[in-house]
Design a protein around this motif. Sequence first.
Motif, mmCIF file in Angstrom:
data_model
loop_
_atom_site.group_PDB
_atom_site.id
_atom_site.type_symbol
_atom_site.label_atom_id
_atom_site.label_comp_id
_atom_site.label_asym_id
_atom_site.label_seq_id
_atom_site.Cartn_x
_atom_site.Cartn_y
_atom_site.Cartn_z
ATOM 1 N N ALA A 36 8.182 11.005 -7.056
ATOM 2 C CA ALA A 36 6.568 10.166 -6.977
ATOM 3 C C ALA A 36 5.882 10.056 -5.093
ATOM 4 N N VAL A 37 7.369 9.595 -4.401
ATOM 5 C CA VAL A 37 6.463 10.033 -2.630
ATOM 6 C C VAL A 37 6.620 11.278 -2.491
ATOM 7 N N VAL A 38 8.052 12.062 -2.817
ATOM 8 C CA VAL A 38 8.749 13.470 -2.625
ATOM 9 C C VAL A 38 7.421 13.973 -2.581
ATOM 10 N N TYR A 39 6.771 14.158 -3.917
ATOM 11 C CA TYR A 39 5.836 15.282 -4.475
ATOM 12 C C TYR A 39 4.890 15.481 -3.296
ATOM 13 N N GLY A 52 2.183 6.992 1.529
ATOM 14 C CA GLY A 52 3.059 5.455 1.970
ATOM 15 C C GLY A 52 1.508 4.804 1.738
ATOM 16 N N LEU A 53 0.457 4.294 2.610
ATOM 17 C CA LEU A 53 -0.979 4.800 2.921
ATOM 18 C C LEU A 53 -1.687 4.472 0.957
ATOM 19 N N MET A 54 -1.887 5.785 0.824
ATOM 20 C CA MET A 54 -2.537 6.248 -0.217
ATOM 21 C C MET A 54 -1.832 5.652 -1.969
ATOM 22 N N GLY A 58 -3.070 2.808 -3.821
ATOM 23 C CA GLY A 58 -3.292 2.548 -5.076
ATOM 24 C C GLY A 58 -3.152 1.465 -5.650
ATOM 25 N N ALA A 59 -2.311 0.570 -5.440
ATOM 26 C CA ALA A 59 -1.012 -0.141 -6.309
ATOM 27 C C ALA A 59 -2.711 -1.677 -5.928
ATOM 28 N N LEU A 60 -3.288 -1.665 -4.742
ATOM 29 C CA LEU A 60 -4.015 -3.208 -4.464
ATOM 30 C C LEU A 60 -5.413 -3.022 -5.242
ATOM 31 N N LEU A 61 -6.210 -1.581 -5.323
ATOM 32 C CA LEU A 61 -7.018 -1.426 -5.999
ATOM 33 C C LEU A 61 -6.323 -1.065 -7.677
ATOM 34 N N SER A 62 -5.990 -1.184 -7.663
ATOM 35 C CA SER A 62 -5.674 -1.707 -9.380
ATOM 36 C C SER A 62 -4.711 -3.109 -9.731
#
Length: 420
Positions: A36-39, A52-54, A58-62
């Motif tokens: 998920a990160v490496v991709y 990491g920021l992305m 995304g986690a906060l907005l969800s």
Amino acid sequence: MAVIDTLGLPNTKGRRPLIVAQVVDALGTGLFLPFAVVYFHAAKGIPLTTVGLMLSAGALLSLPAGPLGGRLIDRIGPRGVLVASNLIRVLTFTAYVFTDTPWQLVVLVTATLWGDSLFRPAVFALVAQVAEDGQRARWYAMDRSLRNAGIGAGGLVGSTLVGWGGTSGYTAVVALNAVSFLLAAGLVATWRRTAVPRPVGAAPVPAGDAPEVRRGGYREVLADRAFLGVLATVWVFALCDLALTVLLSAYVIEARGLPAWQPGMLFAINTVMVVLAQTALAKAVERYRRPGVLQVAAVLWMVSFVLFALVPGEHVGLAFGGLVLGMVVFTVAELLQAPTSSALIVGMAAGHLRGRYLGLEELMWSLARVLAPTVFTWLLARGAGLPWLALCLCCLVAVVVLHRLHRVLPTHIQRETVDA
């Protein structure tokens, strides 16, 4: 049936397409999860710090997805929400292939996490509808076992594709994940419930999956003080569970200076135990009161955290033995907690509010996912044992809350009778 009962499996007659859909979904998730990160870094050329920021954005907005999904489940039924969650992820994973712009990827990551947050409460609500009396915990246990097996198998396939194809392998992993979500959506959407033989005296299963037509909202759910206590324990247990994926590898490699192969072996032990023992252990404890089972899980987690904290960094072999023992205890706690918590929450919820109860459970998990990386790494930087101490204190709070719930909850909520 005797073998099925011994293994702790539920009666799945007439509901096997739902199980196949879960396995297909898990296989696809397993394809992508390890990368998920490496991709985004290897295939899209985005710096790791930006990735990491992305993901954090995304986690906060969800975060609102769980409560909103719970409201949808109560209005249109869990199956429609489940299909929608899969279709959302079909679109996002397909779109991943065609963009490498960070802001666009943030939008897609956010949409993907919304799909994830809609998926989990919808699955739990649908299981609550289709499970026979007394078998909800068995269904949740079977679902968890199958998902772990599917994710493990998908991870192996994904690793092979990436190792063989490089950047093209990453693209294949993402595309296959999109296909898996499409297949899962199709299986759930086309499934039709058939009549299932019921034990004598058991309540009939409704013919459809529409929710009860009754008014209610989150104000009614939040007025349930016992449920607020359960939510506190859900948050604690989410942090405990996330210690495996967020904290353990950094602790073993960075804080203790142990070989990098050890975390992988510990993850393998956890996965094998979940696949082999989840359903049988769920059956073994189903006659006990759920708050008591969760108290045992909390105590076992504390024992595992103490074992992790005491691992010596200077003796590799002795350290690995301690880590293995800690992982076995950790996994037993996980096996006790996961299906029991889900069954307890569903048992507390009135049918017309079930989605909202599960939506708030998902919100607790989402909050834990947002906080865990920052809190765990901050504590780890200030002392190798501090994260484990903090988790032990959280578990103590959960034990106290569960003791009160044991006293105030009705018996039929605390313990679900299994029909013979």
